[in-house]
Motif scaffolding. Structure first.
Motif, PDB file in Angstrom:
ATOM      1  N   LEU A 276       0.779  -1.380   0.663  1.00  0.00           N
ATOM      2  CA  LEU A 276       0.117  -0.464  -0.019  1.00  0.00           C
ATOM      3  C   LEU A 276       1.036   1.517  -0.027  1.00  0.00           C
ATOM      4  O   LEU A 276       1.702   1.587   0.712  1.00  0.00           O
ATOM      5  CB  LEU A 276      -1.079   0.464   1.109  1.00  0.00           C
ATOM      6  CG  LEU A 276      -1.857   1.701   1.333  1.00  0.00           C
ATOM      7  CD1 LEU A 276      -2.612   1.307   0.276  1.00  0.00           C
ATOM      8  CD2 LEU A 276      -1.978   1.489   2.873  1.00  0.00           C
ATOM      9  N   HIS A 277       0.467   2.183  -1.046  1.00  0.00           N
ATOM     10  CA  HIS A 277       1.277   3.286  -0.956  1.00  0.00           C
ATOM     11  C   HIS A 277       0.250   4.509  -0.337  1.00  0.00           C
ATOM     12  O   HIS A 277      -0.892   4.485  -0.736  1.00  0.00           O
ATOM     13  CB  HIS A 277       1.637   3.746  -2.491  1.00  0.00           C
ATOM     14  CG  HIS A 277       1.904   5.401  -2.290  1.00  0.00           C
ATOM     15  ND1 HIS A 277       3.310   5.566  -1.997  1.00  0.00           N
ATOM     16  CD2 HIS A 277       1.223   6.717  -2.295  1.00  0.00           C
ATOM     17  CE1 HIS A 277       3.043   6.918  -2.245  1.00  0.00           C
ATOM     18  NE2 HIS A 277       1.897   8.204  -2.645  1.00  0.00           N
ATOM     19  N   PHE A 278       0.180   4.901   1.240  1.00  0.00           N
ATOM     20  CA  PHE A 278       0.214   5.606   1.880  1.00  0.00           C
ATOM     21  C   PHE A 278       0.058   6.840   1.836  1.00  0.00           C
ATOM     22  O   PHE A 278       1.459   7.218   2.624  1.00  0.00           O
ATOM     23  CB  PHE A 278      -0.621   4.938   3.206  1.00  0.00           C
ATOM     24  CG  PHE A 278      -0.752   5.970   3.938  1.00  0.00           C
ATOM     25  CD1 PHE A 278      -2.484   5.912   3.832  1.00  0.00           C
ATOM     26  CD2 PHE A 278      -0.971   6.455   5.375  1.00  0.00           C
ATOM     27  CE1 PHE A 278      -2.896   6.458   4.424  1.00  0.00           C
ATOM     28  CE2 PHE A 278      -1.161   6.671   6.627  1.00  0.00           C
ATOM     29  CZ  PHE A 278      -2.577   7.610   6.030  1.00  0.00           C
ATOM     30  N   GLY A 279      -0.203   8.023   1.664  1.00  0.00           N
ATOM     31  CA  GLY A 279       0.162   9.414   1.555  1.00  0.00           C
ATOM     32  C   GLY A 279      -1.311   9.946   1.878  1.00  0.00           C
ATOM     33  O   GLY A 279      -2.449  10.056   2.171  1.00  0.00           O
ATOM     34  N   ILE A 280      -0.688  11.323   2.586  1.00  0.00           N
ATOM     35  CA  ILE A 280      -1.801  12.669   3.245  1.00  0.00           C
ATOM     36  C   ILE A 280      -0.929  13.994   2.595  1.00  0.00           C
ATOM     37  O   ILE A 280      -0.212  14.044   2.575  1.00  0.00           O
ATOM     38  CB  ILE A 280      -1.382  12.354   5.416  1.00  0.00           C
ATOM     39  CG1 ILE A 280      -1.276  11.388   6.108  1.00  0.00           C
ATOM     40  CG2 ILE A 280      -2.271  13.818   5.992  1.00  0.00           C
ATOM     41  CD1 ILE A 280      -0.833  11.195   7.144  1.00  0.00           C
ATOM     42  N   TYR A 281      -2.200  14.154   2.424  1.00  0.00           N
ATOM     43  CA  TYR A 281      -2.732  15.866   1.521  1.00  0.00           C
ATOM     44  C   TYR A 281      -3.225  17.096   3.179  1.00  0.00           C
ATOM     45  O   TYR A 281      -4.553  16.412   2.667  1.00  0.00           O
ATOM     46  CB  TYR A 281      -2.938  15.295   0.512  1.00  0.00           C
ATOM     47  CG  TYR A 281      -1.646  14.852  -0.748  1.00  0.00           C
ATOM     48  CD1 TYR A 281      -0.946  14.963  -1.518  1.00  0.00           C
ATOM     49  CD2 TYR A 281      -1.926  13.625  -0.076  1.00  0.00           C
ATOM     50  CE1 TYR A 281      -0.251  14.249  -2.038  1.00  0.00           C
ATOM     51  CE2 TYR A 281      -0.981  13.261  -1.156  1.00  0.00           C
ATOM     52  CZ  TYR A 281      -0.248  12.971  -2.135  1.00  0.00           C
ATOM     53  OH  TYR A 281       0.935  12.815  -3.222  1.00  0.00           O
ATOM     54  N   GLN A 282      -3.062  17.077   3.166  1.00  0.00           N
ATOM     55  CA  GLN A 282      -3.124  18.639   4.405  1.00  0.00           C
ATOM     56  C   GLN A 282      -4.036  19.619   2.602  1.00  0.00           C
ATOM     57  O   GLN A 282      -3.355  20.188   2.698  1.00  0.00           O
ATOM     58  CB  GLN A 282      -2.396  19.122   4.575  1.00  0.00           C
ATOM     59  CG  GLN A 282      -1.959  18.002   6.023  1.00  0.00           C
ATOM     60  CD  GLN A 282      -1.178  19.053   7.148  1.00  0.00           C
ATOM     61  OE1 GLN A 282      -0.230  20.155   7.068  1.00  0.00           O
ATOM     62  NE2 GLN A 282      -0.930  18.029   8.235  1.00  0.00           N
ATOM     63  N   PHE A 283      -5.015  20.147   3.837  1.00  0.00           N
ATOM     64  CA  PHE A 283      -5.639  20.779   2.753  1.00  0.00           C
ATOM     65  C   PHE A 283      -5.091  22.411   2.312  1.00  0.00           C
ATOM     66  O   PHE A 283      -4.483  23.019   3.582  1.00  0.00           O
ATOM     67  CB  PHE A 283      -6.964  21.611   3.136  1.00  0.00           C
ATOM     68  CG  PHE A 283      -8.400  20.221   3.427  1.00  0.00           C
ATOM     69  CD1 PHE A 283      -8.055  19.084   2.205  1.00  0.00           C
ATOM     70  CD2 PHE A 283      -9.081  20.139   3.806  1.00  0.00           C
ATOM     71  CE1 PHE A 283      -8.460  17.724   2.421  1.00  0.00           C
ATOM     72  CE2 PHE A 283     -10.230  19.369   4.019  1.00  0.00           C
ATOM     73  CZ  PHE A 283      -9.843  18.257   3.327  1.00  0.00           C
ATOM     74  N   GLY A 284      -4.511  22.934   1.409  1.00  0.00           N
ATOM     75  CA  GLY A 284      -3.708  24.371   0.958  1.00  0.00           C
ATOM     76  C   GLY A 284      -2.194  24.122   1.711  1.00  0.00           C
ATOM     77  O   GLY A 284      -1.989  25.244   1.121  1.00  0.00           O
ATOM     78  N   ARG A 285      -2.060  22.515   1.641  1.00  0.00           N
ATOM     79  CA  ARG A 285      -0.577  22.637   2.240  1.00  0.00           C
ATOM     80  C   ARG A 285       0.377  21.682   1.067  1.00  0.00           C
ATOM     81  O   ARG A 285       1.011  21.493   1.245  1.00  0.00           O
ATOM     82  CB  ARG A 285      -0.072  22.548   3.147  1.00  0.00           C
ATOM     83  CG  ARG A 285      -0.737  23.757   4.399  1.00  0.00           C
ATOM     84  CD  ARG A 285      -0.058  22.983   5.624  1.00  0.00           C
ATOM     85  NE  ARG A 285       0.823  23.363   6.372  1.00  0.00           N
ATOM     86  CZ  ARG A 285       1.501  22.904   7.003  1.00  0.00           C
ATOM     87  NH1 ARG A 285       0.523  23.089   8.311  1.00  0.00           N
ATOM     88  NH2 ARG A 285       3.096  23.258   7.636  1.00  0.00           N
ATOM     89  N   GLY A 286      -0.779  20.756   1.178  1.00  0.00           N
ATOM     90  CA  GLY A 286      -0.012  19.578   0.367  1.00  0.00           C
ATOM     91  C   GLY A 286       0.117  18.343   0.613  1.00  0.00           C
ATOM     92  O   GLY A 286       0.608  18.441   2.293  1.00  0.00           O
ATOM     93  N   ALA A 287       1.197  17.476   0.736  1.00  0.00           N
ATOM     94  CA  ALA A 287       1.902  16.298   1.058  1.00  0.00           C
ATOM     95  C   ALA A 287       2.496  16.382   2.316  1.00  0.00           C
ATOM     96  O   ALA A 287       3.664  16.858   1.969  1.00  0.00           O
ATOM     97  CB  ALA A 287       2.697  15.539   0.004  1.00  0.00           C
TER      98      ALA A 287
END
Length: 455
Positions: A294-305
């Motif tokens: 699994l590739h797991f990522g987090i992208y914050q609103f307005g800030r990116g990864a």
């Protein structure tokens, strides 16, 4: 030789005044109106009750307020996880302050256990350092009066300060434990962060791009689960990610990205709870030549990864058990050997604040692993190896006073005189510092005398 107990009458009167003021002020229209605009922590309510009853103008009340301020100005720096056992005396207001840093994506968890004949209410407050105004840290969390624990999700990777302070005129032993934990559940069922084999920031496509996530390896068709309660915002297929699912975490203003799935088992708009299956692990997209993961990522609103690893990593390290003599907690003691370092933290690698001479007096406040947190007569605190501390049960020597000398309650000329000792009085010397010695007279009273009176 813990601090002498105050008279029952004084303690009873003081506590009645505080309790009465809390009840009265809590029912007044003025305080009700204040509560509409600002919610006070238990510490702030107690502090206000002292001021309303004018108890902050008493010596004991002022000492209590000063101790709380000093704990924030001069905290000890600790590494997490951390555990410490200490003693709060009834007759000398004290507070403990700890400074630490936690990664964004983690939360700090604090637990306090107390014991004693009259277990005190302990106020637990967490502050975040303000880089623009270091003298005024911002309170971000506190424990209520019914629970001696708190959890707080870290917003910024800034130093945080924990203050631990008991109510007035109550003594007791406490144990504080400070640990970290991830704010998200692990996204692959039955696995933990040990299954991560590729990390944030590593090169991809011969350095053309950076890895904006982590890769979690597991057998094909292992369930991939919701790491947070949220709403599925997108389910589609892309050349790089293959079969992907996007999960919206509106509480934290971010989206979670699940890629390379073998199959997707949810629909856009579907609300899910922590642990619900979103799909099955695979190697679709540009992962077709690699093992299932699994590739797991987090992208914050307005800030990116952002790096997702701290959000799902559970530190399995446990704080060290206490390995010091608990009987010394709260007592005065002395340095056992010459040239002993007083350190800023309970570790031999920590900064040396001072070098203490043999037989120097110190008060043992707390213990952590094989270290004591101590306070010197001038109020400075630090850590010293427990093996370098000895009790005062064996006097260093017996001396006769050359002249009349005051037996003081502290090692300063401004201290109060407990009694005056006549010339030729024999005293037993318990500890020594440059200008004052800690002694015990023939009646068993302990105090400080000027050095010149004994030489």
């Amino acid at each position: 030789m813990r601090g002498s107990t105050l008279s029952f009458r004084l303690r009873w009167l003081f506590l009645v005044l505080v309790a009465g003021q809390v009840i009265f002020s809590g029912c007044s229209p003025q305080n009700t109106l204040k509560g509409v605009f600002k919610k006070q922590s238990p510490y702030e309510k107690y502090q206000s009750s002292l001021k309303d009853a004018k108890l902050d103008q008493t010596a004991l009340g002022q000492q209590w307020l000063t101790a709380g301020q000093q704990a924030l100005r001069q905290p000890v720096t600790v590494s997490l996880p951390f555990k410490e056992t200490g003693y709060f005396p009834a007759d000398k207001p004290l507070a403990a302050g700890y400074q630490f840093t936690v990664k964004k994506g983690q939360k700090v968890a604090v637990r306090v256990q107390t014991q004693g004949k009259e277990v005190p209410q302990v106020f637990l407050n967490l502050f975040e350092a303000d880089p623009e105004n270091p003298a005024q840290p911002r309170q971000v969390a506190y424990a209520d009066t019914t629970a001696q624990s708190l959890e707080y999700e870290i917003d910024e990777e800034l130093p945080h300060l924990l203050r631990l302070q008991p109510e007035l005129l109550r003594s007791g032993q406490y144990t504080v434990t400070i640990e970290t934990m991830p704010i998200l559940a692990f996204p692959v069922k039955g696995k933990d962060s040990r299954a991560v084999q590729s990390f944030w920031g590593q090169d991809r496509d011969a350095g053309a791009r950076r890895h904006e996530g982590i890769d979690i390896f597991a057998p094909r068709n292992t369930p991939v689960v919701a790491a947070v309660e949220g709403v599925v915002s997108r389910v589609n297929t892309t050349p790089i990610g293959g079969k992907v699912v996007w999960l919206s975490d509106t509480k934290r203003q971010q989206s979670l990205y699940y890629a390379h799935l073998d199959s997707q088992l949810v629909q856009p708009g579907q609300r899910v709870s922590i642990g619900d299956t979103l799909g099955l692990l695979g190697n679709t997209g540009n992962a077709i030549t690699t093992a299932p993961h699994l590739h797991f990522g987090i992208y914050q609103f307005g800030r990116g990864a952002v790096d997702p690893y701290p959000y799902v990593h559970q530190d399995r390290t446990k704080p060290a058990d206490l390995k010091v003599d608990e009987k010394k907690l709260g007592d005065w003691a002395r340095v056992a050997k010459a040239k002993v370092a007083l350190r800023s933290a309970p570790a031999s690698s920590a900064q040396a604040l001072l070098t203490l001479p043999q037989h120097a007096p110190l008060q043992v406040l707390a213990g952590s692993a094989t270290w004591y947190r101590v306070m010197l007569p001038d109020g400075q605190q630090g850590y010293i190896a427990a093996s370098m501390v000895e009790a005062l049960d064996r006097p260093l020597q017996a001396v006769k006073l050359r002249r009349e000398a005051p037996l003081l309650d502290a090692s300063t000329e401004l201290a109060a005189t407990q009694k005056n000792l006549p010339p030729d009085t024999t005293v037993r010397v318990l500890a020594k510092q440059e200008a004052f010695w800690l002694v015990k007279d023939t009646e068993g009273t302990t105090g400080w005398i000027p050095v010149e009176a004994a030489r």
